[in-house]
Design a protein around this motif. Structure first.
Motif, PDB file in Angstrom:
ATOM      1  N   GLY A 223     -20.424  -5.069   1.644  1.00 16.40           N
ATOM      2  CA  GLY A 223     -19.650  -3.870   1.341  1.00 16.40           C
ATOM      3  C   GLY A 223     -18.155  -4.084   1.447  1.00 16.40           C
ATOM      4  O   GLY A 223     -17.678  -5.060   2.041  1.00 16.40           O
ATOM      5  N   GLU A 224     -17.443  -3.168   0.838  1.00 15.36           N
ATOM      6  CA  GLU A 224     -15.979  -3.124   0.891  1.00 15.36           C
ATOM      7  C   GLU A 224     -15.556  -2.022   1.863  1.00 15.36           C
ATOM      8  O   GLU A 224     -16.229  -1.000   1.996  1.00 15.36           O
ATOM      9  N   HIS A 225     -14.402  -2.229   2.518  1.00 12.50           N
ATOM     10  CA  HIS A 225     -13.891  -1.274   3.496  1.00 12.50           C
ATOM     11  C   HIS A 225     -12.387  -1.160   3.326  1.00 12.50           C
ATOM     12  O   HIS A 225     -11.701  -2.171   3.163  1.00 12.50           O
ATOM     13  N   THR A 226     -11.872   0.052   3.392  1.00 14.75           N
ATOM     14  CA  THR A 226     -10.468   0.311   3.065  1.00 14.75           C
ATOM     15  C   THR A 226      -9.787   1.075   4.179  1.00 14.75           C
ATOM     16  O   THR A 226     -10.337   2.053   4.707  1.00 14.75           O
ATOM     17  N   LYS A 227      -8.571   0.639   4.537  1.00 14.82           N
ATOM     18  CA  LYS A 227      -7.719   1.356   5.495  1.00 14.82           C
ATOM     19  C   LYS A 227      -6.348   1.561   4.864  1.00 14.82           C
ATOM     20  O   LYS A 227      -5.650   0.605   4.523  1.00 14.82           O
ATOM     21  N   ALA A 228      -5.960   2.820   4.683  1.00 11.50           N
ATOM     22  CA  ALA A 228      -4.672   3.145   4.077  1.00 11.50           C
ATOM     23  C   ALA A 228      -3.531   2.844   5.041  1.00 11.50           C
ATOM     24  O   ALA A 228      -3.714   2.834   6.263  1.00 11.50           O
ATOM     25  N   PRO A 229      -2.330   2.588   4.525  1.00 11.87           N
ATOM     26  CA  PRO A 229      -1.175   2.341   5.404  1.00 11.87           C
ATOM     27  C   PRO A 229      -0.835   3.569   6.239  1.00 11.87           C
ATOM     28  O   PRO A 229      -1.169   4.707   5.895  1.00 11.87           O
ATOM     29  N   THR A 230      -0.120   3.339   7.327  1.00 13.59           N
ATOM     30  CA  THR A 230       0.317   4.426   8.201  1.00 13.59           C
ATOM     31  C   THR A 230       1.633   5.012   7.680  1.00 13.59           C
ATOM     32  O   THR A 230       2.225   4.514   6.718  1.00 13.59           O
ATOM     33  N   ILE A 231       2.095   6.069   8.349  1.00 12.84           N
ATOM     34  CA  ILE A 231       3.332   6.737   7.922  1.00 12.84           C
ATOM     35  C   ILE A 231       4.515   5.788   7.967  1.00 12.84           C
ATOM     36  O   ILE A 231       5.302   5.696   7.011  1.00 12.84           O
ATOM     37  N   SER A 232       4.670   5.055   9.063  1.00  8.90           N
ATOM     38  CA  SER A 232       5.845   4.191   9.189  1.00  8.90           C
ATOM     39  C   SER A 232       5.782   2.996   8.252  1.00  8.90           C
ATOM     40  O   SER A 232       6.809   2.379   7.958  1.00  8.90           O
ATOM     41  N   GLN A 233       4.593   2.643   7.778  1.00  6.27           N
ATOM     42  CA  GLN A 233       4.487   1.559   6.809  1.00  6.27           C
ATOM     43  C   GLN A 233       4.821   2.032   5.398  1.00  6.27           C
ATOM     44  O   GLN A 233       5.352   1.269   4.594  1.00  6.27           O
ATOM     45  N   ILE A 234       4.530   3.293   5.106  1.00  2.30           N
ATOM     46  CA  ILE A 234       4.839   3.838   3.781  1.00  2.30           C
ATOM     47  C   ILE A 234       6.287   4.310   3.706  1.00  2.30           C
ATOM     48  O   ILE A 234       6.966   4.121   2.689  1.00  2.30           O
ATOM     49  N   TYR A 235       6.763   4.905   4.804  1.00  5.61           N
ATOM     50  CA  TYR A 235       8.120   5.456   4.835  1.00  5.61           C
ATOM     51  C   TYR A 235       8.912   4.814   5.974  1.00  5.61           C
ATOM     52  O   TYR A 235       9.181   5.451   7.002  1.00  5.61           O
ATOM     53  N   PRO A 236       9.295   3.554   5.844  1.00  6.41           N
ATOM     54  CA  PRO A 236      10.025   2.883   6.940  1.00  6.41           C
ATOM     55  C   PRO A 236      11.457   3.391   7.064  1.00  6.41           C
ATOM     56  O   PRO A 236      12.015   3.987   6.134  1.00  6.41           O
ATOM     57  N   ASP A 237      12.041   3.138   8.231  1.00  5.41           N
ATOM     58  CA  ASP A 237      13.444   3.504   8.453  1.00  5.41           C
ATOM     59  C   ASP A 237      14.352   2.682   7.539  1.00  5.41           C
ATOM     60  O   ASP A 237      14.104   1.492   7.314  1.00  5.41           O
ATOM     61  N   PRO A 238      15.434   3.284   7.032  1.00 10.01           N
ATOM     62  CA  PRO A 238      16.419   2.493   6.274  1.00 10.01           C
ATOM     63  C   PRO A 238      16.996   1.391   7.153  1.00 10.01           C
ATOM     64  O   PRO A 238      17.120   1.538   8.371  1.00 10.01           O
ATOM     65  N   TYR A 239      17.360   0.294   6.510  1.00 12.88           N
ATOM     66  CA  TYR A 239      17.952  -0.835   7.224  1.00 12.88           C
ATOM     67  C   TYR A 239      19.447  -0.853   6.930  1.00 12.88           C
ATOM     68  O   TYR A 239      19.864  -0.790   5.766  1.00 12.88           O
TER      69      TYR A 239
END
Length: 911
Positions: A571-587
């Motif tokens: 089987g296949e298994h999926t985990k979506a990214p977290t908030i900080s991975q999708i919307y990281p702080d500006p550098y």
């Protein structure tokens, strides 16, 4: 005419009544757990061709000729065959396990009889183990072993692997789903980390984007835990590695209390159970508190946990259906502190403090139909959690040179504010994660006497948001100078919405005297409300999963009945990214265009060019893991052996990857400044400058990590030897785990030529690779003496092999990035270039040598004694009461090993 009609009616009715049939109805349950036995075979003893199997609720319907004393035979793998007289009405029949006798105390994990590999840990095993947190339960899994509790840092789960301490491979723990009473624990909005932290007090406690901290989960209310290591049902998502299903106690009439003390901690628990049978109503209340110190002699570093729980249950029994409603309200608090004694730190303040406060509520409605209809069950789960988290770090900062403060929030040139040389700084993080979860699950079944079938259809929705104020500090007195961190509220970051649908067919049917079970389904997951800039926008990620099990006909060896089952799944298994991975702080990149030092601090000046960089990876995708396994289950007269071979390949794990680009800025010439004539900081108009380009890097979350797992898990459990009241359980595993980057990585050498750092970065195919391998076996002898109300176990935990090896790295880059930011292929001629030659890396062969640790073993003791008519239980444990840890030689050096026993005692009261 009337008489003739009566005669004809009697004549025509005679054959009908002569061949009239009745029906035997019943429900088959496990005698110990009272759970439905699905797919059990029910036959007439007088006519084995008249047979049926139980449905998803353990129900069966067997037509029989109308006669007295109907005798039926009920059989299922792993259970003793039951021959009994059919009950009138809807009878309830109980099957007893071949392996475990009724009411027998089982103090180890039990491999489930399902078609996927999973372990069940029940209340007796937890009481015997004497855990302080959920982490301790992992000792009972194949490949697990006892270890001293470490409660001054987060405890993260790693199933079926030999872990390494790198956040680049934390997707395994992030992708393990903890489900408590049907509601998952979400950590997607956890952003409690200190940006730029380098000191162990902060970094060792940072577990953002790494999953659930098992220290926060108490075990005292748990009735049963199922740890699914194989391929779970498609109704469970947001996972890559495994599923932890926790079921807490419901009902009862006891007052329970527990006190435990070991070398590092003390635990207190009290719970009261209520059950009103007349109203079919239950209520369970509990309170627990844990106080732990990393070193009992040091009161300045400690960890505390407090938990409150209230669980209400109500049941309605109607003519056509049964309904259950559960309402749970919980609070969990976790508090971590560390402080350096000022008397030993020259009076300087140095402390760390974090608090985790989670409030959760959940409501679950289950409706089960009684009649043999197409619609079988409906389940509706709704859960909400909110947290109030705070982290702070305070310490003395001492600088040796002029350092600019990171205050500029916009891109462009500006004068910098200079930091003091010495000051005390505090950096805190305010987080308020909020999560809503809703799930609808329905089950349909086509009535059939030859096939037990169920169709599961449903969906779920998860919303995560953080309403906190984020990182808080004084930019003119930062805790970590020379970092790009700016103030940013978490509350302005968008929420994430993940929706999923699933469908799954479960089939049980007999082929002769064999039986087959098939579970096949698919799950689709999508993230909503994402900008079209994201590649994930509008995409559905499909997870097909299938498990198949074949039960061979039972046979006998001498007087012993033998069962054998072969199962496998993929089987296949999926985990979506977290908030900080999708919307990281500006550098924020601050480049010094002018850095002028004067003996008079009033005349000093630092002039900056600031770039605001968006490190968002719009090509980021969910992490996906493909796993398959095959398992054999052999039962000979109640002695059971289960062996599983598995492989897992996740090539899209999350990691922080370095990105290098070219940035332009001015470089002012200060040689024309006459320091003696200055009455103010030097003016820029009077200075000449050159325009320069330079490579600088920042990090971006990518799908650049690969984790490949393979191994063999095995569990053997014997029948209890009555003469000595002892049962032998053997568990163990061979695990081999490979960690590697799955995408090219960029590295810039720290080489200085002509007074400046090398302005080239190499792009390499292979950068880091690690192989970890282990083989262990645990031999547990548990003895139960009912007459003495005494139980104890000896566990010999043997580590046959522990090996580690670094994989070869590519020495030559595939490509390189130059000062202007252009990407070019690296050629053979570049090896002799004055600058590019430094991109060719060289390593010693000793770096890639395989390192092994010789065999070692520990002996652990656990014992329980019941007193006062079972109202009082006294227990103790000693880990490493005896050990074999010989010294060994590595690279010409002698490595001496020693261990320290770890022990504790506890008292349980049940009134």
């Amino acid at each position: 005419m009337k008489q003739i009609s009566i005669i004809l009616l009697v004549l025509f009715s005679f054959p009908i009544t002569s061949f009239a049939q009745s029906v035997v109805n019943g429900i088959i349950l496990d005698k110990e757990t009272k759970e439905a036995v699905i797919g059990a075979s029910v036959r007439l003893v007088s006519n084995e061709k008249a047979a049926t199997i139980t449905d998803v609720e353990g129900r069966f319907r067997l037509p029989v000729k109308k006669q007295k004393d109907v005798v039926i035979s009920i059989s299922y793998i792993g259970y003793k065959t039951l021959k009994t007289k059919a009950q009138t009405g809807t009878g309830v029949y109980y099957l007893q396990s071949e392996t475990i006798a009724l009411n027998e105390v089982v103090v180890t994990a039990t491999e489930s009889h399902g078609i996927t590999s999973s372990s069940k840990i029940k209340r007796h095993a937890m009481e015997h183990l004497q855990p302080s947190s959920f982490s301790d339960l992992l000792e009972l899994l194949p490949g697990g072993s006892a270890s001293d509790p470490v409660l001054n840092s987060p405890n993260l789960i790693r199933l079926r692997e030999v872990p390494i301490s790198s956040s680049d491979y934390a997707t395994s723990s992030l992708g393990t789903s903890f489900v408590i009473d049907g509601a998952p624990i979400s950590t997607n909005a956890n952003m409690q980390s200190l940006s730029g932290a380098w000191d162990p007090a902060a970094t060792s406690r940072d577990y953002t984007n790494q999953g659930v901290d098992m220290r926060t989960i108490s075990t005292d209310d748990i009735k049963e835990v199922e740890i699914v290591r194989g391929i779970p049902s498609v109704e469970y998502g947001a996972l890559t590695s495994g599923l932890i299903k926790i079921e807490r106690r419901k009902g009862g009439h006891n007052l329970n209390a527990r006190f435990k003390a070991d070398m590092d901690s003390k635990l207190y628990y009290i719970g009261k159970d209520y059950e009103w049978n007349k109203h079919r109503l239950t209520l369970n209340l509990s309170l627990d508190y844990l106080d732990s110190k990393a070193d009992p002699r040091n009161n300045l570093e400690n960890y505390n946990r407090i938990g409150l729980s209230s669980r209400l249950g109500k049941t309605w029994i109607k003519k056509n259906f049964n309904a259950d409603l559960s309402l749970n309200i919980d609070y969990n608090g976790s508090f971590d502190k560390e402080k350096t004694d000022p008397n030993l730190n020259y009076g300087a303040v140095d402390r760390y403090k974090s608090s985790y406060n989670r409030f959760a509520s959940g409501i679950i409605l289950n409706v089960k139909m009684k009649k043999n209809t197409l619609f079988k069950m409906l389940s509706l789960t709704s859960a909400l959690s909110t947290e109030q988290n705070n982290m702070s770090r305070t310490r003395l900062v001492q600088l040796s040179r002029d350092t600019p403060a990171a205050t500029t929030m916009s891109e462009g040139e500006s004068d910098a504010v200079l930091l003091p040389y010495t000051y005390t700084a505090t950096h805190s993080v305010d987080g308020k994660p909020f999560s809503i979860y809703t799930k609808l699950n329905t089950i349909f079944s086509i009535p059939s006497k030859s096939i037990s079938n169920s169709l599961k259809l449903g969906g779920d929705w998860q919303m995560d948001k953080n309403y906190g104020d984020g990182e808080q500090f004084d930019p003119t007195h930062p805790l970590y100078p020379n970092v790009s961190t700016r103030l940013r509220k978490f509350s302005i970051i968008p929420a994430t919405h993940t929706v999923a649908i699933f469908g799954e067919e479960n089939l049980h049917f007999n082929i002769g005297k064999s039986s087959m079970e098939i579970q096949a389904g698919i799950r689709g997951t999508s993230m909503l409300h994402l900008s079209k800039d994201y590649d994930m926008h509008g995409k559905i990620y499909w997870d097909p999963r299938i498990n198949i099990g074949w039960t061979f006909p039972k046979f006998s060896i001498g007087s012993q009945t033998v069962f054998f089952e072969l199962a496998g799944g993929i089987g296949e298994h999926t985990k979506a990214p977290t908030i900080s991975q999708i919307y990281p702080d500006p550098y924020y990149l601050d480049l010094a265009e002018l850095n002028y030092y004067h003996s008079n601090s009033k005349y000093r000046r630092i002039y900056l060019m600031t770039y605001v960089i968006n490190p968002t990876n719009y090509n980021l995708h969910p992490a996906r893991n493909k796993k398959w396994e095959i398992r054999g289950d052999l039962n000979i007269g109640g002695n059971r052996l289960s062996v599983t071979y598995f492989q897992e390949n996740m090539t899209s794990g999350f990691r922080a990857s370095s990105i290098y680009k070219s940035y332009t800025y001015k470089k002012y010439d200060t040689s024309s400044i006459d320091a003696s004539t200055l009455t103010a900081p030097p003016a820029l108009d009077d200075l000449t400058y050159t325009t320069q380009k330079e490579l600088y890097g920042y990090t971006m979350t990518t799908n650049g990590s690969r984790t490949f797992k393979q191994g063999i898990e095995y569990t053997f459990s014997s029948k209890r030897i009555e003469a000595i009241r002892t049962r032998l359980t053997i568990t163990g595993a061979w695990f081999k785990t490979e960690y590697h980057n799955s995408q090219p990585v960029t590295e810039r050498p720290s080489v200085v030529l002509d007074g400046e750092r090398l302005q080239y970065a190499g792009i390499y195919k292979d950068d880091d690779g690690y192989i970890r391998e282990m083989t262990n076996t645990n031999f547990t002898f548990d003895t139960d003496i009912p007459k003495l109300k005494l139980g104890f176990s000896l566990s010999a935990q043997c580590m046959w092999l522990a090996a580690s090896q670094n994989m070869r790295k590519e020495e030559m880059p595939l490509q390189y990035i130059n000062r202007e930011g252009a990407i070019k292929d690296f050629t053979e001629a570049d090896k002799s270039d004055t600058y590019l030659q430094w991109l060719v890396r060289s390593y010693s062969n000793s770096l890639f040598a395989r390192q092994t640790i010789p065999f070692y073993a520990n002996l652990n003791l656990k014992a329980t004694k019941k007193l006062l008519e079972d109202k009082l239980t006294i227990a103790l444990f000693v880990n490493k009461i005896l050990d074999y840890n010989p010294s060994y030689t590595r690279n010409g050096l002698t490595v001496r090993r020693h261990v320290t026993p770890y022990f504790g005692v506890e008292m349980n009261i049940k009134l």
